[in-house]
Motif scaffolding. Structure first.
Motif, PDB file in Angstrom:
ATOM      1  N   ARG A 142       0.833  -1.211   0.000  1.00  0.00           N
ATOM      2  CA  ARG A 142       0.000   0.000   0.000  1.00  0.00           C
ATOM      3  C   ARG A 142       0.868   1.262   0.000  1.00  0.00           C
ATOM      4  O   ARG A 142       0.573   2.230  -0.704  1.00  0.00           O
ATOM      5  CB  ARG A 142      -0.916   0.007   1.214  1.00  0.00           C
ATOM      6  N   VAL A 143       1.933   1.244   0.800  1.00  0.00           N
ATOM      7  CA  VAL A 143       2.821   2.405   0.841  1.00  0.00           C
ATOM      8  C   VAL A 143       3.540   2.569  -0.497  1.00  0.00           C
ATOM      9  O   VAL A 143       3.726   3.693  -0.986  1.00  0.00           O
ATOM     10  CB  VAL A 143       3.828   2.272   1.998  1.00  0.00           C
ATOM     11  N   GLN A 144       3.930   1.460  -1.121  1.00  0.00           N
ATOM     12  CA  GLN A 144       4.588   1.558  -2.420  1.00  0.00           C
ATOM     13  C   GLN A 144       3.667   2.206  -3.450  1.00  0.00           C
ATOM     14  O   GLN A 144       4.112   3.017  -4.280  1.00  0.00           O
ATOM     15  CB  GLN A 144       5.031   0.188  -2.918  1.00  0.00           C
ATOM     16  N   ALA A 145       2.390   1.869  -3.411  1.00  0.00           N
ATOM     17  CA  ALA A 145       1.452   2.466  -4.357  1.00  0.00           C
ATOM     18  C   ALA A 145       1.385   3.985  -4.175  1.00  0.00           C
ATOM     19  O   ALA A 145       1.334   4.739  -5.150  1.00  0.00           O
ATOM     20  CB  ALA A 145       0.071   1.843  -4.190  1.00  0.00           C
ATOM     21  N   VAL A 146       1.399   4.429  -2.917  1.00  0.00           N
ATOM     22  CA  VAL A 146       1.394   5.867  -2.635  1.00  0.00           C
ATOM     23  C   VAL A 146       2.669   6.514  -3.169  1.00  0.00           C
ATOM     24  O   VAL A 146       2.627   7.572  -3.822  1.00  0.00           O
ATOM     25  CB  VAL A 146       1.253   6.109  -1.120  1.00  0.00           C
ATOM     26  N   ALA A 147       3.824   5.886  -2.884  1.00  0.00           N
ATOM     27  CA  ALA A 147       5.098   6.442  -3.344  1.00  0.00           C
ATOM     28  C   ALA A 147       5.156   6.496  -4.864  1.00  0.00           C
ATOM     29  O   ALA A 147       5.556   7.513  -5.459  1.00  0.00           O
ATOM     30  CB  ALA A 147       6.254   5.616  -2.783  1.00  0.00           C
ATOM     31  N   ALA A 148       4.766   5.410  -5.506  1.00  0.00           N
ATOM     32  CA  ALA A 148       4.832   5.350  -6.975  1.00  0.00           C
ATOM     33  C   ALA A 148       3.942   6.409  -7.602  1.00  0.00           C
ATOM     34  O   ALA A 148       4.310   7.031  -8.613  1.00  0.00           O
ATOM     35  CB  ALA A 148       4.446   3.954  -7.458  1.00  0.00           C
ATOM     36  N   ALA A 149       2.767   6.654  -7.030  1.00  0.00           N
ATOM     37  CA  ALA A 149       1.866   7.670  -7.571  1.00  0.00           C
ATOM     38  C   ALA A 149       2.479   9.064  -7.502  1.00  0.00           C
ATOM     39  O   ALA A 149       2.128   9.946  -8.301  1.00  0.00           O
ATOM     40  CB  ALA A 149       0.540   7.640  -6.807  1.00  0.00           C
ATOM     41  N   ALA A 150       3.395   9.251  -6.541  1.00  0.00           N
ATOM     42  CA  ALA A 150       4.070  10.543  -6.395  1.00  0.00           C
ATOM     43  C   ALA A 150       5.415  10.571  -7.116  1.00  0.00           C
ATOM     44  O   ALA A 150       6.170  11.541  -6.981  1.00  0.00           O
ATOM     45  CB  ALA A 150       4.267  10.855  -4.912  1.00  0.00           C
ATOM     46  N   GLY A 151       5.752   9.509  -7.859  1.00  0.00           N
ATOM     47  CA  GLY A 151       7.020   9.466  -8.579  1.00  0.00           C
ATOM     48  C   GLY A 151       8.213   9.148  -7.710  1.00  0.00           C
ATOM     49  O   GLY A 151       9.351   9.414  -8.099  1.00  0.00           O
ATOM     50  N   ALA A 152       7.976   8.552  -6.536  1.00  0.00           N
ATOM     51  CA  ALA A 152       9.067   8.223  -5.615  1.00  0.00           C
ATOM     52  C   ALA A 152       9.284   6.712  -5.584  1.00  0.00           C
ATOM     53  O   ALA A 152       8.382   5.924  -5.884  1.00  0.00           O
ATOM     54  CB  ALA A 152       8.760   8.726  -4.210  1.00  0.00           C
ATOM     55  N   GLU A 153      10.492   6.306  -5.204  1.00  0.00           N
ATOM     56  CA  GLU A 153      10.790   4.905  -4.963  1.00  0.00           C
ATOM     57  C   GLU A 153      10.611   4.602  -3.477  1.00  0.00           C
ATOM     58  O   GLU A 153      10.588   5.512  -2.640  1.00  0.00           O
ATOM     59  CB  GLU A 153      12.211   4.562  -5.404  1.00  0.00           C
ATOM     60  N   LEU A 154      10.496   3.305  -3.173  1.00  0.00           N
ATOM     61  CA  LEU A 154      10.346   2.868  -1.792  1.00  0.00           C
ATOM     62  C   LEU A 154      11.431   1.862  -1.457  1.00  0.00           C
ATOM     63  O   LEU A 154      11.550   0.820  -2.110  1.00  0.00           O
ATOM     64  CB  LEU A 154       8.971   2.223  -1.569  1.00  0.00           C
ATOM     65  N   ASP A 155      12.234   2.184  -0.451  1.00  0.00           N
ATOM     66  CA  ASP A 155      13.210   1.257   0.114  1.00  0.00           C
ATOM     67  C   ASP A 155      12.686   0.823   1.484  1.00  0.00           C
ATOM     68  O   ASP A 155      12.205   1.656   2.265  1.00  0.00           O
ATOM     69  CB  ASP A 155      14.577   1.914   0.288  1.00  0.00           C
ATOM     70  N   VAL A 156      12.783  -0.463   1.789  1.00  0.00           N
ATOM     71  CA  VAL A 156      12.228  -0.997   3.027  1.00  0.00           C
ATOM     72  C   VAL A 156      13.323  -1.648   3.865  1.00  0.00           C
ATOM     73  O   VAL A 156      14.095  -2.478   3.367  1.00  0.00           O
ATOM     74  CB  VAL A 156      11.110  -2.023   2.738  1.00  0.00           C
ATOM     75  N   ILE A 157      13.405  -1.251   5.121  1.00  0.00           N
ATOM     76  CA  ILE A 157      14.257  -1.909   6.114  1.00  0.00           C
ATOM     77  C   ILE A 157      13.433  -3.039   6.710  1.00  0.00           C
ATOM     78  O   ILE A 157      12.431  -2.799   7.378  1.00  0.00           O
ATOM     79  CB  ILE A 157      14.696  -0.909   7.195  1.00  0.00           C
ATOM     80  N   PRO A 158      13.801  -4.306   6.485  1.00  0.00           N
ATOM     81  CA  PRO A 158      12.918  -5.418   6.855  1.00  0.00           C
ATOM     82  C   PRO A 158      12.618  -5.520   8.340  1.00  0.00           C
ATOM     83  O   PRO A 158      11.510  -5.923   8.712  1.00  0.00           O
ATOM     84  CB  PRO A 158      13.669  -6.654   6.353  1.00  0.00           C
ATOM     85  N   ALA A 159      13.579  -5.230   9.202  1.00  0.00           N
ATOM     86  CA  ALA A 159      13.363  -5.389  10.645  1.00  0.00           C
ATOM     87  C   ALA A 159      14.129  -4.313  11.394  1.00  0.00           C
ATOM     88  O   ALA A 159      15.226  -3.903  10.981  1.00  0.00           O
ATOM     89  CB  ALA A 159      13.805  -6.776  11.109  1.00  0.00           C
ATOM     90  N   SER A 160      13.553  -3.875  12.512  1.00  0.00           N
ATOM     91  CA  SER A 160      14.187  -2.843  13.338  1.00  0.00           C
ATOM     92  C   SER A 160      15.066  -3.420  14.432  1.00  0.00           C
ATOM     93  O   SER A 160      16.140  -2.882  14.729  1.00  0.00           O
ATOM     94  CB  SER A 160      13.105  -1.968  13.988  1.00  0.00           C
TER      95      SER A 160
END
Length: 397
Positions: free
Chosen positions: A270-288
């Protein structure tokens, strides 16, 4: 390759965003920056800062003024930190990055938020005993908040990328001050006490035709026994194999783990869809909290699934040795061979032998095919370690 720092907005505000970004580019050879937009509670030691060295946040705060209309009515909204908002630190940092050709990433600590958890306890994790983890909003319950946060940041600041951390289930051990845990601990207990039974998670389980109450009762029974167990003096570690035994022999437990991993992947998508709609990429840190990356699944991270829901997996390979860094990145590549990889390196690590050790780690990241390296953390490093970063970047750029 992206080469940059993780950085805190209060450090950039104190130094001046233009001055800090210029120094990162000219002195350290950086072409990227991950500046935090929303953080958790923290008390930090800043060795390079003139005057007072200890900085304490008043809570889990945002470095910008949220647009409240973008968030669900009656739900959580990030809590702005007035000095950072007044300084306009994110907008000024964005402009400085544009002037210096820096790839701007807004680093979001998503669901690890004690301030919002205390305000909205119904959105928090609930363990098998009914204990609420107010520092962790549940991925199955707080998805609307996190997607709204991503939409807000993209609308206001148009970053090149979002760097998303804390999307999963953090478990019992939080690492805060005065946390007193003295029982025998292993990964079996870790998993049992990181399973969430909040209403949203229970609804997902029922939709999968699992008996959630029976499973919750069984998990509570096992966890209670492990909390009160005595390892004894056997000639082997009795913790070896307990977790794999539970997952292999209790089908509903394995199915529940898969369901929570699905909740995390769905949220990231869901967050990727938001980022992509704004022309941004999404990098994810799998665990904190859980390292190496082979343990990220304890927070509900399913690497193959996450790889399909983001542009890069950013692995915090915070180890003293380049071989350990290579091993961590290699495991991520084996599990998710199609994933784009980036890495975090801990330049603050006290055990790091020196500049050659950090350069060797950066070289290991390059050999692993990483498309980015971010050093932790700009404001926490003493003067000499900025030179270590400069040397590492020079050797891999």
């Amino acid at each position: 390759m992206r080469l940059g720092f993780f950085a805190y907005p209060w450090d950039l505000a104190d130094e001046g965003p233009e001055e800090a970004v210029a120094a990162m580019a000219a002195r350290c050879g950086c072409n990227a920056l991950a500046v935090n937009a929303v953080y958790h509670h923290a008390r930090l030691l800043r060795p390079r800062r003139p005057g007072p060295k200890v900085f304490e946040l008043p809570g889990a705060v945002a470095a910008f003024q949220p647009q409240a209309a973008l968030y669900p009515p009656g739900g959580p909204v990030p809590l702005p930190h007035a000095p950072l908002v007044q300084a306009g630190v994110l907008a000024r940092t964005r402009d400085a990055c544009a002037r210096h050709g820096m790839d701007l990433g807004l680093w979001i600590v998503g669901l690890h938020n004690s301030s919002l958890g205390e305000l909205f306890p119904g959105l928090c994790m609930l363990n098998c005993f009914g204990d609420r983890y107010t520092y962790n909003l549940c991925p199955a319950a707080a998805g609307d908040y996190l997607t709204a946060l991503a939409r807000d940041l993209c609308a206001q600041f148009r970053p090149r990328r979002l760097i998303l951390e804390a999307t999963g289930y953090l478990g019992l051990r939080h690492g805060v001050h005065h946390e007193l845990f003295f029982g025998a601990w292993d990964e079996a207990l870790e998993l049992l006490l990181s399973l969430c039974f909040c209403p949203a998670c229970q609804a997902r389980v029922r939709a999968a035709d699992l008996d959630v109450e029976a499973l919750r009762g069984q998990v509570a029974l096992w966890a209670g026994r492990l909390l009160n167990s005595q390892p004894g003096a056997a000639p082997f570690d009795p913790a070896d194999g307990r977790l794999s035994c539970l997952l292999a022999q209790v089908p509903d437990l394995a199915a529940y783990q898969a369901l929570r991993a699905g909740a995390v992947t769905d949220l990231v998508r869901r967050v990727q869809a938001v980022a992509a709609a704004a022309g941004a990429e999404l990098d994810v840190i799998p665990a904190s909290f859980h390292r190496p990356v082979s343990r990220a699944w304890l927070e509900g991270a399913h690497l193959p699934g996450l790889a399909t829901a983001c542009n890069h997996l950013l692995i915090p390979a915070y180890w003293p040795d380049a071989g350990q860094v290579a091993g961590d990145l290699g495991w991520a590549h084996w599990l998710a061979p199609a994933a784009g990889l980036a890495a975090g390196l801990n330049a603050c690590e006290p055990a790091l032998a020196g500049a050659p050790a950090l350069a060797a780690q950066a070289a290991a990241c390059r050999r692993a095919g990483c498309r980015g390296i971010y050093y932790y953390n700009y404001g926490l490093l003493p003067e000499a370690r900025l030179e270590w970063v400069a040397r590492a970047n020079a050797e891999v750029s």
